[in-house]
Design an enzyme around this catalytic site. Structure first.
Site, PDB file in Angstrom:
ATOM      1  CG  HIS A 194      -0.292  -0.151   2.502  1.00 28.81           C
ATOM      2  ND1 HIS A 194       0.330   0.906   3.126  1.00 28.81           N
ATOM      3  CD2 HIS A 194      -0.096  -1.224   3.303  1.00 28.81           C
ATOM      4  CE1 HIS A 194       0.856   0.502   4.248  1.00 28.81           C
ATOM      5  NE2 HIS A 194       0.619  -0.790   4.387  1.00 28.81           N
ATOM      6  N   GLY A 208       2.938   4.299   1.023  1.00 29.46           N
ATOM      7  CA  GLY A 208       3.693   4.585   2.248  1.00 29.46           C
ATOM      8  C   GLY A 208       4.334   3.361   2.864  1.00 29.46           C
ATOM      9  CD  GLU A 247       2.921   2.672  -7.016  1.00 30.98           C
ATOM     10  OE1 GLU A 247       1.879   2.592  -7.704  1.00 30.98           O
ATOM     11  OE2 GLU A 247       2.947   2.575  -5.786  1.00 30.98           O
TER      12      GLU A 247
HETATM   13  N1  LIG Z   1      12.320  11.894   1.406  1.00 33.26           N
HETATM   14  C1  LIG Z   1      11.683  11.429   2.492  1.00 33.26           C
HETATM   15  N2  LIG Z   1      11.905  11.953   3.711  1.00 33.26           N
HETATM   16  C2  LIG Z   1      11.273  11.493   4.815  1.00 33.26           C
HETATM   17  N3  LIG Z   1      10.385  10.474   4.794  1.00 33.26           N
HETATM   18  C3  LIG Z   1      10.112   9.911   3.608  1.00 33.26           C
HETATM   19  C4  LIG Z   1      10.743  10.355   2.394  1.00 33.26           C
HETATM   20  N4  LIG Z   1      10.274   9.597   1.365  1.00 33.26           N
HETATM   21  C5  LIG Z   1       9.395   8.742   1.920  1.00 33.26           C
HETATM   22  N5  LIG Z   1       9.288   8.919   3.247  1.00 33.26           N
HETATM   23  C6  LIG Z   1       8.441   8.131   4.176  1.00 33.26           C
HETATM   24  O1  LIG Z   1       8.871   6.772   4.125  1.00 33.26           O
HETATM   25  C7  LIG Z   1       7.751   5.906   4.129  1.00 33.26           C
HETATM   26  C8  LIG Z   1       7.791   5.042   2.866  1.00 33.26           C
HETATM   27  O2  LIG Z   1       7.609   5.853   1.708  1.00 33.26           O
HETATM   28  P1  LIG Z   1       7.749   5.310   0.236  1.00 33.26           P
HETATM   29  O3  LIG Z   1       8.931   4.449   0.160  1.00 33.26           O
HETATM   30  O4  LIG Z   1       7.649   6.452  -0.687  1.00 33.26           O
HETATM   31  O5  LIG Z   1       6.438   4.381   0.133  1.00 33.26           O
HETATM   32  P2  LIG Z   1       5.650   3.846  -1.157  1.00 33.26           P
HETATM   33  O6  LIG Z   1       6.518   4.015  -2.346  1.00 33.26           O
HETATM   34  O7  LIG Z   1       5.352   2.414  -0.811  1.00 33.26           O
HETATM   35  O8  LIG Z   1       4.381   4.638  -1.231  1.00 33.26           O
HETATM   36  C9  LIG Z   1       6.520   6.777   4.216  1.00 33.26           C
HETATM   37  O9  LIG Z   1       6.140   6.837   5.571  1.00 33.26           O
HETATM   38  C10 LIG Z   1       7.005   8.125   3.723  1.00 33.26           C
HETATM   39  O10 LIG Z   1       6.295   9.155   4.297  1.00 33.26           O
HETATM   40 MG   LIG Z   2       6.201   4.875  -4.197  1.00 32.23          MG
END
Ligand SMILES: Nc1ncnc2c1ncn2[C@@H]1O[C@H](COP(=O)(O)OP(=O)(O)O)[C@@H](O)[C@H]1O
Ligand SMILES: [Mg+2]
Length: 201
Positions: free
Chosen positions: A36, A38, A161
């Site tokens: 999902h 995040g 994605e």
């Molecule tokens: N550059 C960033 N700085 C701080 N937190 C981040 C950053 N990028 C993502 N996050 C946090 O890390 C978690 C995983 O994000 P992400 O890997 O983008 O998930 P997904 O790709 O599965 O949607 C989330 O809680 C997101 O808010």
């Molecule tokens: Mg993503």
């Protein structure tokens, strides 16, 4: 060929975006990673291509550990296409966009043009080489992004994605293309998605 051992990553040193991940992906397979929003999918894909350094654990590609020393070698083995077709179009035209990654590879203009044509043809964009991004659909832009990644001739391609912003037609174009890359070019494919219908393909 791609091995992830006990991988953890934290952006702030407190909360873990990745928590003890293990993966073992064989050459020539097509793997979907489902989770999902995040859940850490993009964090994982950025670790795999060396854009983020893991807080803990190891990544190995073809027996080569991903670290500062091997980063250049690793980048020649693994490529990535992201979600948003507009954010990753870096060229003025399709031709320049596909050639972008090749420009660091000391190729002659003739060699570059040959590669650009070959990969544009592979993704069905050979008639669009002089077009600018605003003249293309989302699916076409993603195909150009894939051609640019393919031109680097890496064995592993991650699509994070890569179809989620496309309409059903654009998505179908990319899925069909991935099938060809996996079956005919024997590329190892990692599709990352929150969309079960895509993962099931
Ligand atoms: N550059 C960033 N700085 C701080 N937190 C981040 C950053 N990028 C993502 N996050 C946090 O890390 C978690 C995983 O994000 P992400 O890997 O983008 O998930 P997904 O790709 O599965 O949607 C989330 O809680 C997101 O808010
Ligand atoms: Mg993503």
């Amino acid at each position: 060929m791609l091995k992830v051992s006990d991988l953890s990553f934290s952006y702030d040193g407190k909360t873990k975006a990745l928590n003890h991940i293990n993966l073992d992906i064989k050459k020539g397979t097509w793997v979907s990673i489902l989770g999902h929003n995040g859940s850490g999918k993009s964090t994982l894909s950025k670790c795999l291509v060396g854009l983020l350094s893991p807080s803990q654990g190891e990544i190995e590609i073809d027996g080569l550990p991903l670290n500062g020393e091997n980063l250049i070698d690793i980048r020649q083995k693994i490529g990535i296409v992201f979600q948003n077709p507009d954010n990753q179009f870096v060229g003025v035209t399709v031709r320049h966009d596909i050639a972008f990654g090749l420009e660091n590879q000391c190729k002659t203009p003739e060699e570059m043009e040959e590669k650009v044509k070959y990969y544009a043809n592979l993704v069905g964009m050979q008639d669009f080489l002089s077009k600018e991004p605003h003249q293309l659909s989302g699916g076409q832009k993603q195909r150009v992004a894939i051609a640019g990644a393919l031109a680097m001739e890496q064995d592993i391609l991650i699509l994070d994605e890569a179809t989620s912003m496309l309409d059903p037609e654009g998505r179908e174009e990319i899925v069909e293309l991935i099938k060809v890359l996996n079956k005919e070019l024997n590329k190892t494919i990692i599709t990352i998605t929150h969309d079960l219908s895509f993962a099931a393909d």
